[in-house]
Scaffold this motif. Sequence first.
Motif, short mmCIF file in Angstrom:
data_model
loop_
_atom_site.label_atom_id
_atom_site.label_comp_id
_atom_site.label_asym_id
_atom_site.label_seq_id
_atom_site.Cartn_x
_atom_site.Cartn_y
_atom_site.Cartn_z
N GLY A 299 0.82 -1.23 0.00
CA GLY A 299 0.00 0.00 0.00
C GLY A 299 0.84 1.26 0.00
N GLY A 300 0.55 2.17 0.94
CA GLY A 300 1.27 3.44 1.02
C GLY A 300 2.44 3.41 1.97
N GLY B 197 5.24 1.02 1.53
CA GLY B 197 6.27 0.12 1.01
C GLY B 197 7.69 0.58 1.25
N TRP B 198 7.91 1.89 1.15
CA TRP B 198 9.25 2.39 1.42
C TRP B 198 9.60 2.15 2.89
CZ3 TRP B 198 13.36 4.34 -1.15
CH2 TRP B 198 13.19 4.50 -2.53
N SER B 199 8.68 2.51 3.74
CA SER B 199 8.96 2.45 5.18
C SER B 199 9.15 1.01 5.65
CB SER B 199 7.81 3.09 5.95
OG SER B 199 7.47 4.33 5.37
N CYS C 104 11.94 -5.31 -8.92
CA CYS C 104 13.08 -4.44 -8.63
C CYS C 104 12.61 -3.06 -8.15
CB CYS C 104 13.95 -4.33 -9.88
SG CYS C 104 15.57 -3.66 -9.56
N LYS D 272 10.52 -6.82 -15.01
CA LYS D 272 10.25 -6.25 -16.35
C LYS D 272 10.71 -4.81 -16.42
CE LYS D 272 5.23 -5.45 -15.95
NZ LYS D 272 5.07 -4.04 -15.79
N ASP D 273 10.72 -4.12 -15.30
CA ASP D 273 11.21 -2.73 -15.27
C ASP D 273 12.10 -2.53 -14.07
OD1 ASP D 273 9.77 -1.41 -17.49
OD2 ASP D 273 7.98 -1.98 -16.35
N SER E 261 7.84 2.43 -7.13
CA SER E 261 8.61 2.95 -6.00
C SER E 261 9.23 4.31 -6.31
CB SER E 261 9.72 1.97 -5.62
OG SER E 261 9.15 0.75 -5.22
N THR F 23 8.74 9.34 2.47
CA THR F 23 8.87 9.68 3.87
C THR F 23 8.53 8.47 4.73
OG1 THR F 23 8.30 11.37 5.51
CG2 THR F 23 6.49 10.49 4.23
N SER G 1 6.37 6.57 6.70
CA SER G 1 4.91 6.55 6.89
C SER G 1 4.47 5.09 6.98
CB SER G 1 4.20 7.25 5.73
OG SER G 1 4.49 6.57 4.51
N ILE H 204 7.48 -11.77 -16.32
CA ILE H 204 6.81 -13.03 -15.98
C ILE H 204 5.36 -12.87 -16.44
CG2 ILE H 204 6.17 -14.60 -14.09
CD1 ILE H 204 9.18 -14.37 -14.25
C1 LIG Z 1 1.96 8.82 -4.56
C2 LIG Z 1 2.59 7.77 -3.69
C3 LIG Z 1 3.23 8.17 -2.53
C4 LIG Z 1 3.82 7.23 -1.69
N1 LIG Z 1 4.52 7.66 -0.62
C5 LIG Z 1 5.11 6.76 0.21
C6 LIG Z 1 5.87 7.23 1.32
O1 LIG Z 1 6.07 8.42 1.51
N2 LIG Z 1 6.39 6.29 2.16
C7 LIG Z 1 6.22 4.95 1.95
O2 LIG Z 1 6.67 4.16 2.78
N3 LIG Z 1 5.55 4.49 0.86
C8 LIG Z 1 4.98 5.36 0.00
N4 LIG Z 1 4.29 4.92 -1.11
C9 LIG Z 1 4.09 3.49 -1.29
C10 LIG Z 1 5.28 2.80 -1.97
O3 LIG Z 1 5.70 3.56 -3.07
C11 LIG Z 1 4.88 1.40 -2.41
O4 LIG Z 1 4.33 0.68 -1.33
C12 LIG Z 1 6.14 0.68 -2.90
O5 LIG Z 1 6.73 1.41 -3.95
C13 LIG Z 1 5.87 -0.74 -3.35
O6 LIG Z 1 7.13 -1.24 -3.75
P1 LIG Z 1 7.28 -2.60 -4.52
O7 LIG Z 1 8.74 -2.85 -4.64
O8 LIG Z 1 6.44 -3.63 -3.86
O9 LIG Z 1 6.59 -2.33 -5.94
P2 LIG Z 1 7.14 -1.66 -7.28
O10 LIG Z 1 7.96 -0.47 -7.03
O11 LIG Z 1 5.92 -1.52 -8.14
O12 LIG Z 1 8.07 -2.76 -7.92
C14 LIG Z 1 7.54 -3.92 -8.51
C15 LIG Z 1 8.57 -4.57 -9.41
O13 LIG Z 1 8.00 -5.73 -9.99
C16 LIG Z 1 8.17 -5.70 -11.40
N5 LIG Z 1 7.08 -6.44 -12.03
C17 LIG Z 1 5.75 -6.27 -11.87
N6 LIG Z 1 5.08 -7.17 -12.60
C18 LIG Z 1 6.03 -7.93 -13.23
C19 LIG Z 1 5.97 -9.03 -14.10
N7 LIG Z 1 4.80 -9.56 -14.51
N8 LIG Z 1 7.12 -9.58 -14.53
C20 LIG Z 1 8.31 -9.08 -14.12
N9 LIG Z 1 8.43 -8.03 -13.31
C21 LIG Z 1 7.28 -7.46 -12.86
C22 LIG Z 1 8.18 -4.23 -11.74
O14 LIG Z 1 8.77 -4.02 -13.01
C23 LIG Z 1 9.03 -3.70 -10.57
O15 LIG Z 1 10.39 -3.91 -10.85
C24 LIG Z 1 3.72 5.83 -2.00
C25 LIG Z 1 3.11 5.44 -3.19
C26 LIG Z 1 2.55 6.39 -4.02
C27 LIG Z 1 1.93 5.96 -5.32
#
Ligand SMILES: Cc1cc2nc3c(=O)[nH]c(=O)nc-3n(C[C@H](O)[C@H](O)[C@H](O)COP(=O)(O)OP(=O)(O)OC[C@H]3O[C@@H](n4cnc5c(N)ncnc54)[C@H](O)[C@@H]3O)c2cc1C
Length: 384
Positions: free
Chosen positions: A90-91, A93-95, A121, A144-145, A152, A158, A160, A283
Motif C-alpha cells: 500500500g502506502g 512500502g518504502w517504510s 526491482c 520487467k522494469d 517505488s 517519507t 509513513s 513473468i
Molecule cells: C503517490 C505515492 C506516494 C507514496 N509515498 C510513500 C511514502 O512516503 N512512504 C512509503 O513508505 N511508501 C509510499 N508509497 C508506497 C510505496 O511507493 C509502495 O508501497 C512501494 O513502492 C511498493 O514497492 P514494490 O517494490 O512492492 O513495488 P514496485 O515499485 O511496483 O516494484 C515492482 C517490481 O515488480 C516488477 N514487475 C511487476 N510485474 C512484473 C511481471 N509480470 N514480470 C516481471 N516483473 C514485474 C516491476 O517491473 C518492478 O520492478 C507511496 C506510493 C505512491 C503511489
Amino acid sequence: MNRRNFFQKAGVATAALGAFGVQSCTNVPKLYGDKNFYINKGYYAIPKLKLSTDRIIKETVGLRPFRESGPRIEKSMLGNKILVHNYGHGGSGWSLSWGTGNMARNLVMSTGKKKIALLGCGTVGIATATLLQESGCEVTIYAKDVPPNVTSNLATGTWSPSSRVCAHDKATPEFQKIWEEACRFSFKRMQMSLGLNDIVSWGDEYAVRKERPKPGEGRGGGSEVFEIEGLAPHWKELSPKDHPFNAELVRRRSNMIFNIPSYLNFHLNNFLLRGGKLKIHEIKKLEDIDALKEPVVVNCLGLGAKTLFNDDELYPISGQLACLVPQTEINYKLSTKGAYFITRKDGIYLGGNGIENSYDTTPNRALSEQWVHTLSELMKDMKG
Ligand SMILES: Cc1cc2nc3c(=O)[nH]c(=O)nc-3n(C[C@H](O)[C@H](O)[C@H](O)COP(=O)(O)OP(=O)(O)OC[C@H]3O[C@@H](n4cnc5c(N)ncnc54)[C@H](O)[C@@H]3O)c2cc1C
C-alpha cells in the motif's frame, strides 16, 4: 536552530567584532531591517516555499499496491518451486521494505537453499535481495522494469509505515504485532543509510490547521491505522512564537526523508557490486516462474502480483505528485488541509490524494494547480 538563523546569529558576532575596530571583508548581514532575523521579530522563522504553477517541472501518478489484510508475507509451493511472497505494501512500502524483507529472508533461510530468484526491482525487491545477499545467498533479480520505471520511484519518500497499510477493519492485534516487528527492523536499518550522500535524511515536519478540529473530526490524509512508540519523535503542538504560520493549530516533529532516485540507485548498485545479478525479464504466466533455474522464488512484484496470483484482495490506490523546481534552502515538510509538500534533493513534491481502484496514471493538472493554490494561501499569510 535552522541553518539560516545560524548564519544570521553568526552575522551578529561578526558585526560586534567590527564595532571593536576589526575590519571584516565578509558581507555582514544587516542587523536591522533583516526581515528573517527572528530574535527581533519574536517568532521562529523558516524559509518560504516559492509557489507558482510555472514551477511545476514534473507530474506523476503512481499506483499503491494496497491489500486489505496488509502485505502478504508467506511461504508456499508452486510445482517444484518454493515460493515466498512479499508484496502488497500500500502506502507504506518504502517504510516497511527492510522489515518485511527480513521476514521474507527468514522464510527463505528456513528452506536451506541458497540460489534465489527474486521477482521485482522496486524498493521492496531491492531491500529483500540485499538482505538475502547479506545472508550468503546468490540472488538474481528478474524484473520487467527497473528504477526509475517502477512504482517505488513515484512515491513521496517519507517514513509513513502505517499509511494505507491495510483496511481499518482488518487492523487486528495479530496484524499489528507483525507490522510493529517490520517497522522496528526497517527503522533501525534506515538509520544505517544516514550519511550516505543523504539517501536518507531527517528534517522538520509541520502539520498546520487554520482552525482547530472539532471534537470527533478525523485526521484524514493517509488513513493511518496504527501508531508506534519509541521510534520517530512525537508531534508537539507549538506556541505562536515558535512558528511563523497564521493558524490556530501547528504541530511539529522530526521525520525521515528518502531521497528516492539516489536511494534506489545506491542500493541497487551495491547489490550488483557484491555479485548480485539482474535480468530484465517479464513473468507473463506461472509457467514462466517454473522455468526459472533457481529452486526458491521470492515474489516482490507489487501490484504485478495481482493477475499472476489471482489475488482479489490486491488493488491499486493511485496517488499523484507534482514536482516543483528544487529549492535548496527549504529543509522542511508540511501538510495542511488537502495538500502537503516534501523537500527532496530532486525537487519539492506536492501531493495529497488517493483514488481507490483507479488504474489511471494520467496526471490531473487541475489537481496539481489546486495544491499550488492551497499552499500559496498558507505561505502568503506566513510571517517572514
Ligand atoms: C503517490 C505515492 C506516494 C507514496 N509515498 C510513500 C511514502 O512516503 N512512504 C512509503 O513508505 N511508501 C509510499 N508509497 C508506497 C510505496 O511507493 C509502495 O508501497 C512501494 O513502492 C511498493 O514497492 P514494490 O517494490 O512492492 O513495488 P514496485 O515499485 O511496483 O516494484 C515492482 C517490481 O515488480 C516488477 N514487475 C511487476 N510485474 C512484473 C511481471 N509480470 N514480470 C516481471 N516483473 C514485474 C516491476 O517491473 C518492478 O520492478 C507511496 C506510493 C505512491 C503511489
